[in-house]
Write an enzyme that holds these catalytic residues in place. Structure first.
Site, PDB file in Angstrom:
ATOM      1  N   ASP A  99      -1.681   5.851  -6.318  1.00  0.00           N
ATOM      2  CA  ASP A  99      -1.966   4.965  -5.185  1.00  0.00           C
ATOM      3  C   ASP A  99      -2.045   3.525  -5.675  1.00  0.00           C
ATOM      4  O   ASP A  99      -2.769   3.233  -6.623  1.00  0.00           O
ATOM      5  CB  ASP A  99      -3.301   5.409  -4.547  1.00  0.00           C
ATOM      6  CG  ASP A  99      -3.688   4.544  -3.357  1.00  0.00           C
ATOM      7  OD1 ASP A  99      -2.777   4.141  -2.599  1.00  0.00           O
ATOM      8  OD2 ASP A  99      -4.882   4.250  -3.192  1.00  0.00           O
ATOM      9  N   ASP A 144       0.822  -1.203   0.000  1.00  0.00           N
ATOM     10  CA  ASP A 144       0.000   0.000   0.000  1.00  0.00           C
ATOM     11  C   ASP A 144       0.860   1.259   0.000  1.00  0.00           C
ATOM     12  O   ASP A 144       1.486   1.578   1.011  1.00  0.00           O
ATOM     13  CB  ASP A 144      -0.898  -0.025   1.251  1.00  0.00           C
ATOM     14  CG  ASP A 144      -1.896   1.101   1.251  1.00  0.00           C
ATOM     15  OD1 ASP A 144      -2.043   1.772   0.210  1.00  0.00           O
ATOM     16  OD2 ASP A 144      -2.530   1.326   2.295  1.00  0.00           O
TER      17      ASP A 144
END
Ligand SMILES: *[C@@H]1O[C@H](CO)[C@@H](O)[C@H](O)[C@H]1NC(C)=O
Ligand SMILES: *[C@@H]1O[C@H](CO)[C@@H](O)[C@H](O)[C@H]1NC(C)=O
Ligand SMILES: *[C@@H]1O[C@H](CO)[C@@H](O)[C@H](O)[C@H]1NC(C)=O
Ligand SMILES: *[C@@H]1O[C@H](CO)[C@@H](O)[C@H](O)[C@H]1NC(C)=O
Ligand SMILES: *[C@@H]1O[C@H](CO)[C@@H](O)[C@H](O)[C@H]1NC(C)=O
Ligand SMILES: *[C@@H]1O[C@H](CO)[C@@H](O)[C@H](O)[C@H]1NC(C)=O
Ligand SMILES: *[C@@H]1O[C@H](CO)[C@@H](O)[C@H](O)[C@H]1NC(C)=O
Length: 467
Positions: A342, A144
Site C-alpha cells: 500500500d 493511493d
C-alpha cells in the site's frame, strides 16, 4: 543519504568486497565474522528531515514528480505539514480502516453486500502534480494504491481543503463530458445516486474520518507536459471532509477498473511504476504509466484475494535481519488474508508472531552495539537514544518475496527518526486479530523502483530508484 560500508579494518577492501558479493545480495552490506551479521552505517545527521529544501526540488524526468507531503520540498504550504506524532497517529487510523475493510470482506465472502467504500486517508501521503482539462489546470493530488476512484476539488465547492483558487471547473474545459445516471459509467460507481439534474453522483467514505461526494465527469488528464489520457472518468468533489490535508484531490491506483491504473492501460499499457522519495532527503520521486526502462528488476506474483479485489496482495516468504532469517514459518505471512502493498500506509505492519521475532533479533543486535533504548514513540516500540552520536550501526533488514524479488531495505526503510534524539525500528505489528492483513508500507518502499505489471500480474522492485 550516506549509506557507508562499515569496515572494522579486519579485511583489506578487495576481500571485503568479495565477501559482500558472495555472502549477501546487497553490495553495500558487509559481513563481520564475529558479530554474525550484516550491518549498515548511518550518519546520524542524515537520519532526520532537512529543515529546508536544498538543493531545490527538481522535476523528476522519469514521470510525474512525486514529493512527500511533509517534506521541505513539498508543494503544499508549510503550515499544512503534519508532525511525526500526527503522521503515525493517522497511520493507525488508516491501518485500522484497511484491516476492518478486509476483515469484513473476508467474513462476508458468500454474502452479497454492497462493495465497501475506500479507506481513511493518512496525511503522511505522497503527492503528484497532474493537469486536467483544456485549457489545462494543475492540481496537487495524493496517490493511493489502496483505493480506486480518483477525484479532485470541484466548483462549486461546499467543503474543500486545498487552495480555494484551485478548483476544477468542468464547464470551463472544452473537453469535459457530463455523466448522467442513465449511463453505464454510472453503474460502475459504488454508492452512486441520481441528482435532481439526473447527474451521476458518487460518494466515497474512507474509514471513519474522511469522505468525498460530488458528481462524475470525464475529461482530459495530463500525465506529463504532453502525455494525455482523454476521457478520464473521475469524481468532481464538492463536499470533501476529513483528513485530506491540503491536497486538491486523490488519484486512485487500486485494482478495480475505474482506477487510473486501469483506465490508463488502454493508452499506455497495463503497467505503472513509481519511486517514493525518502522523507529525509530532498530527492523527488516519479509516477509513470506505461513501460519503464528499468533493467535488473526482480518480480514477485501479484496475488488476488477474491474477497478484496481492490488490493495488491504479495507473497512475502521470509525476513532477514543482519542476514539471519527470522525463525518463523512462511505461512505466518501467507495465511489468509495475507499481506498487501500500500502506497498510503506509512509503517509496515507484520503479524505479531513475525513482528516480535523481528523486534527481538533487531534489539539483540543493537544491544550488542551497546545502544541505549529510549521510550516508545507512538506505534513504534523499539527506539534508541542517539543523542551525541555521529554514526549508528544497524543490522540490515531484507524482505524476501516469492519469485526472487527482495527489498534489501536502505536506512530510511529500517529506521524512523522522529527527532534528533531518538531513532526507532520502522515496523509495527498488526493488532493481531485472525483477519488482520499485513501491510508493506511506504517507509519500506522509499527509494525503490516499484513496478505494477498488471498485464503479467507481477510486482517488481529495484533498489536505487528515485535518482
Ligand atoms: C440520459 O440522460 C440525459 C439527461 O437526462 C439525457 O439528456 C440523455 O438523452 C439520456 N441518454 C440516454 C441514452 O437515454
Ligand atoms: C457534506 O458531507 C457531510 C459529511 O462529511 C454531510 O453530513 C453533508 O450532508 C454533506 N452535504 C452535502 C450537501 O452533500
Ligand atoms: C469496467 O468493467 C466493466 C465490466 O467489465 C466495463 O463495462 C466498463 O466499461 C469498465 N470500465 C472502465 C472505466 O474501463
Ligand atoms: C559494549 O560494551 C561492553 C562493556 O562496556 C564492551 O566490552 C563492548 O566492547 C562494547 N561493544 C561494542 C560493540 O562496542
Ligand atoms: C537521550 O539521552 C539524553 C542524555 O544522554 C537525555 O537527555 C534525553 O532525554 C534522552 N532522550 C530520549 C528520547 O530518551
Ligand atoms: C507463495 O510462495 C510459496 C513459496 O514460493 C509458494 O509455495 C506458495 O504457493 C505461494 N503462494 C501463492 C498464493 O502464490
Ligand atoms: C503489538 O505491539 C504493541 C506495541 O508493542 C503491543 O502493545 C501489543 O501487545 C502487540 N500485540 C500483539 C498481539 O502482540
Amino acid at each position: 543519504m550516506a549509506r557507508t560500508v562499515s569496515n572494522s579494518g579486519r579485511f583489506p577492501p578487495h576481500i571485503l568486497l568479495l565477501l559482500c558479493v558472495l555472502l549477501f545480495h546487497s553490495p553495500l552490506a558487509i559481513v563481520e565474522g564475529n558479530t554474525g551479521g550484516t550491518w549498515l552505517v548511518a550518519d546520524v545527521q542524515s537520519l532526520y528531515q532537512k529543515p529546508v529544501c536544498s538543493p531545490p526540488k527538481e522535476t523528476n524526468p522519469k514521470g510525474l514528480t512525486i514529493t512527500h507531503r511533509s517534506s521541505p520540498c513539498s508543494p503544499l504550504s508549510a503550515d499544512s505539514r503534519p508532525n511525526h506524532a500526527q503522521i503515525l497517529k493517522n497511520d493507525q487510523v488508516r491501518v485500522n480502516s484497511i484491516q476492518r475493510r478486509i476483515r469484513d470482506d473476508q467474513k462476508s465472502i458468500s454474502v452479497i453486500v454492497p462493495a465497501k467504500p475506500g479507506l481513511s486517508l493518512d496525511i503522511g501521503n505522497y503527492v503528484v502534480q497532474i493537469g486536467m482539462g483544456i485549457p489545462r489546470k494543475d492540481f496537487h493530488v495524493a496517490i493511493d494504491t489502496g483505493s480506486d476512484l480518483s477525484w479532485i476539488n470541484c466548483y462549486p465547492c461546499l467543503s474543500c481543503h486545498g487552495k480555494r483558487t484551485m478548483l476544477y471547473h468542468p464547464t470551463l474545459s472544452t473537453t469535459h463530458t457530463d455523466i448522467f445516471c442513465n449511463s453505464t459509467d454510472c453503474d460502475q460507481i459504488d454508492h452512486h445516486s441520481c441528482s435532481p439534474y439526473k447527474r451521476c453522483d458518487y460518494k466515497v467514505i474512507y474509514g471513519d474520518m474522511s469522505q468525498t461526494n460530488g458528481y462524475m465527469v470525464r475529461d482530459t488528464l495530463f500525465l506529463s507536459e504532453s502525455d494525455t489520457l482523454p476521457n478520464f472518468l473521475f469524481g468532481c468533489g464538492k463536499n470533501n471532509t476529513g483528513l485530506f490535508g491540503m491536497v486538491d484531490g486523490l488519484i486512485g491506483l487500486g485494482r478495480n477498473n475505474i482506477s487510473l491504473a486501469s483506465q490508463a492501460s488502454s493508452e499506455y499499457g497495463a503497467i505503472f511504476s513509481y519511486c517514493l522519495p525518502s522523507v529525509t532527503s530532498t530527492q523527488t520521486g516519479y509516477l509513470l504509466f506505461g513501460k519503464n526502462a528499468i533493467s535488473n528488476m526482480k518480480f514477485t506474483p501479484m496475488i488476488k484475494n477474491p474477497s478484496s479485489p481492490s488490493f495488491y496482495f504479495l507473497n512475502l516468504t521470509m525476513i532477514l535481519v543482519g542476514s539471519h532469517p527470522l525463525d518463523v514459518s512462511s505461512t505466518v505471512f501467507t495465511r489468509n488474508p495475507g499481506i498487501v502493498i500500500d502506497s498510503g500506509t506509512v509503517i509496515t505492519r507484520l503479524p505479531p508472531v513475525a513482528y516480535n521475532k523481528l523486534k527481538s533479533l533487531f534489539q539483540r543486535l543493537m544491544e550488542y552495539r551497546n545502544y541505549t533504548k529510549s521510550p516508545p514513540f507512538e506505534i513504534l516500540d523499539t527506539c534508541y537514544n542517539i543523542t551525541g552520536l555521529e554514526k549508528v550501526r544497524l543490522p540490515t533488514v531484507s524482505l524476501v518475496f516469492s519469485g526472487g524479488a527482495v527489498l534489501d531495505l536502505d536506512i530510511p526503510g529500517i529506521l524512523y527518526t522522529p527527532d534528533p534524539t531518538q531513532t526507532c525500528l520502522a515496523f509495527a505489528n498488526t493488532s493481531g486479530g485472525a483477519y488482520d492483513v499485513g501491510i508493506i508500507g511506504n517507509t519500506q518502499q522509499q527509494t525503490f523502483d516499484v513496478s505494477y505489471d498488471i498485464a503479467n500480474q507481477m510486482i517488481g522492485f529495484r533498489q536505487g530508484g528515485c535518482a
